[in-house]
Write an enzyme that holds these catalytic residues in place. Sequence first.
Site, mmCIF file in Angstrom:
data_model
loop_
_atom_site.group_PDB
_atom_site.id
_atom_site.type_symbol
_atom_site.label_atom_id
_atom_site.label_comp_id
_atom_site.label_asym_id
_atom_site.label_seq_id
_atom_site.Cartn_x
_atom_site.Cartn_y
_atom_site.Cartn_z
ATOM 1 N N ASP A 2 0.841 -1.198 0.000
ATOM 2 C CA ASP A 2 0.000 0.000 0.000
ATOM 3 C C ASP A 2 0.877 1.249 0.000
ATOM 4 O O ASP A 2 1.971 1.240 0.567
ATOM 5 C CB ASP A 2 -0.922 -0.014 1.222
ATOM 6 C CG ASP A 2 -2.115 0.893 1.057
ATOM 7 O OD1 ASP A 2 -2.295 1.453 -0.045
ATOM 8 O OD2 ASP A 2 -2.863 1.061 2.031
ATOM 9 N N ASN A 50 -10.854 -3.256 -5.624
ATOM 10 C CA ASN A 50 -10.068 -2.295 -6.420
ATOM 11 C C ASN A 50 -10.710 -1.973 -7.783
ATOM 12 O O ASN A 50 -10.354 -0.981 -8.411
ATOM 13 C CB ASN A 50 -8.631 -2.777 -6.634
ATOM 14 C CG ASN A 50 -7.739 -2.607 -5.417
ATOM 15 O OD1 ASN A 50 -6.845 -3.411 -5.178
ATOM 16 N ND2 ASN A 50 -7.951 -1.555 -4.635
HETATM 17 C C1 IPE Z 1 -1.446 0.141 -3.500
HETATM 18 O O1 IPE Z 1 -1.207 1.500 -3.563
HETATM 19 C C2 IPE Z 1 -1.476 -0.516 -4.845
HETATM 20 C C3 IPE Z 1 -2.712 -1.184 -5.255
HETATM 21 C C4 IPE Z 1 -3.807 -1.347 -4.561
HETATM 22 C C5 IPE Z 1 -2.723 -1.730 -6.589
HETATM 23 P P1 IPE Z 1 -2.423 2.512 -3.521
HETATM 24 O O2 IPE Z 1 -2.825 2.821 -4.910
HETATM 25 O O3 IPE Z 1 -3.504 1.981 -2.646
HETATM 26 O O4 IPE Z 1 -1.746 3.797 -2.871
HETATM 27 P P2 IPE Z 1 -2.432 4.891 -1.926
HETATM 28 O O5 IPE Z 1 -3.133 4.160 -0.809
HETATM 29 O O6 IPE Z 1 -3.386 5.664 -2.773
HETATM 30 O O7 IPE Z 1 -1.273 5.703 -1.436
HETATM 31 MG MG MG Z 2 -4.074 2.334 -0.746
#
Ligand code: IPE
Ligand code: MG
Length: 229
Positions: A2, A50
């Site tokens: 994350d 996601n």
């Molecule tokens: C994690 O980074 C990657 C995935 C879920 C693919 P994020 O995209 O969640 O990063 P933040 O939480 O916005 O910083």
């Molecule tokens: Mg994230």
Amino acid sequence: MDGNGRWARQRGLPRIEGHRQGVQNVLRIVDAANDLDIKYLTLYAFSVENWQRPPDEVSALMHLLEIFLNQYTSKLIERKVRLHIIGDIEALPQFAQLPINNAVNATAHFTEHSLILALNYGARTEVLKAIQAYVADVQSGKADVDSLDWPTFAGYLTTKGIPDPDLIIRTSGENRLSNFLLLQSAYSEMYFSPVLWPDFGAEQLGEAVNAFAHRERRFGKTGEQIKQT
Ligand code: IPE
Ligand code: MG
């Protein structure tokens, strides 16, 4: 994994740059985990939730997955790392499924180290699918409800054959599991690091493993019982 988005934002870059950097970091961590002789490394790459991100970000992540596999499959073979997938990859775009299946097949004979990618994974979805499969086996007479125990049910989960995680690390300072391996984590040690994923390197992994090594894992027993063994 994350913190990719925040990593990019801190630098005034688009979120996708953070994801690019995050992908680069995966091989660093695979190497670091190999050096520590970690047999199973699971990376939560894309959750069932996601899909709710903006469509251009979802699309960019799918393309990065394809690029990752095209670039890294030979590196996984060199390192003798077996790739497993947990989650429903049939819902991923075809251009991503092909290199996934290719990498899984090309590394299927390795036995020492496994990299498990959680893709379109969600623990609740996993449990529902396991129940459906189990009920179908009960109805066809292959399974018997009265003898249901945990190892039997665990055999219906997507992690079948993979041991429960000893240690779960979440980067970027968030303190939650977000639908990750909810049943398999029953006795996992949790480690929350403030470091954003693109910056989480071998040193940080070492610190996490070291912290883990100092935990007393009692599995419901008393501290005294554990010290005797
Ligand atoms: C994690 O980074 C990657 C995935 C879920 C693919 P994020 O995209 O969640 O990063 P933040 O939480 O916005 O910083
Ligand atoms: Mg994230």
